[in-house]
Design a protein around this motif. Structure first.
Motif, PDB file in Angstrom:
ATOM      1  N   GLN A 203       0.823  -1.202   0.000  1.00 10.79           N
ATOM      2  CA  GLN A 203       0.000   0.000   0.000  1.00 10.79           C
ATOM      3  C   GLN A 203       0.862   1.258   0.000  1.00 10.79           C
ATOM      4  N   ASP A 204       0.653   2.095  -1.033  1.00 10.28           N
ATOM      5  CA  ASP A 204       1.427   3.327  -1.182  1.00 10.28           C
ATOM      6  C   ASP A 204       0.560   4.290  -1.983  1.00 10.28           C
ATOM      7  N   ARG A 207       2.108   5.582  -5.234  1.00  5.07           N
ATOM      8  CA  ARG A 207       2.130   4.504  -6.235  1.00  5.07           C
ATOM      9  C   ARG A 207       0.736   4.309  -6.821  1.00  5.07           C
TER      10      ARG A 207
END
Length: 279
Positions: A203-204, A207
């Motif tokens: 999870q980013d 990104r």
């Protein structure tokens, strides 16, 4: 439990868009991923290359039942080529054809089901299959609907839009991630983010935003214009069209809208697709 996660949708409902997003998210590059390299991460269970080694005669000569008898072996081979999750595109409905299951559930760990308003699907589908709009409305309303084997894909078994959508979205176990095309357009961070969490991807937020930007329709259209796209139908001038919702208001007659609502009322109501004046 198997390792296949099905990428399932009725044709022209956003399957390629979601695969392009995931390709960009997994690759996480500074520039958009090559749209002609989607098979790096995704298999297509209907691609003729899986079936040709299994037949002594041209696939075009085989009936749909013969193709369906090959599917379990093809799916087993797809599942065995990766140690981890194997994401596999399918347009077949989740069921059986003449007693032959279209998907081997023993190889399956989950599914991503992408749903789009049939009022918008119909014009894209007509363009893709070389139909007029009335023919496309009838195509979507028939439970005998399928596509023939061609040079790229073996015969599919679609069923009607309602039967197809119901088959892939009725699961309540948590093993299916259901995505509405319109939600992906309106709130991409929320709903594409839910997809990455469903798949257990890192999870980013940065990104996530990059992958959304690299796979939006303006970008995909530009890439197709520059590089072409191997999945484009010979009936169409382009694969990626506008991608907008509610295009049907400018394209369909009141009679065509009414016919689609009559054919699919229960499923359209479930996904909030019935226009107010047709309820």
């Amino acid at each position: 439990m198997g390792n296949i996660v099905w990428m399932a949708s009725y044709p022209k409902s956003g399957n390629t868009w979601v695969r392009a997003f995931l390709h960009n998210y997994i690759h996480d590059g500074d520039v958009p991923s090559d749209i002609n390299q989607l098979n790096d991460f995704f298999a297509n269970e209907s691609n003729v290359s899986w079936y040709q080694p299994l037949s002594k005669e041209p696939l075009e000569n085989l009936d749909r039942q013969a193709i369906c008898r090959m599917r379990p072996l093809v799916q087993k081979r797809i599942a065995s080529r990766r140690a981890g999750t194997s994401m596999v595109k399918t347009h077949n409905f989740l069921g059986a054809y003449e007693g032959l299951p279209l998907h081997d559930m023993s190889l399956t760990s989950g599914a991503i089901a992408i749903v789009r308003n049939p009022l918008d699907v119909v014009s894209s589908l007509a363009d893709h299959f070389g139909l007029n709009l009335d023919e496309a409305v009838g195509f979507m309303g028939s439970d005998t609907t399928g596509t023939p084997t061609d040079e790229n894909n073996v015969a599919s078994v679609l069923a009607s839009w309602s039967t197809h959508v119901d088959s892939w979205t009725r699961d309540t176990s948590g093993a299916t991630c259901v995505l509405r095309y319109e939600d992906l357009l309106q709130k991409p961070l929320k709903h594409f983010g839910a997809l990455t969490r469903f798949l257990g991807l890192p999870q980013d937020r940065g990104r996530l935003q990059r992958a959304i930007d690299h796979s939006n329709f303006a970008t995909l259209k530009r890439l197709e214009e520059r590089e072409g796209f191997v999945e484009r139908s010979p009936n169409s001038q382009r694969f990626f069209r506008s991608g907008r919702q509610n295009q049907w208001r400018d394209l369909l007659t009141p009679h065509q809208v009414q016919q689609l609502v009559d054919d699919h009322r229960a499923m359209m109501a479930r996904f909030d697709y019935i226009p107010p004046t047709y309820r």
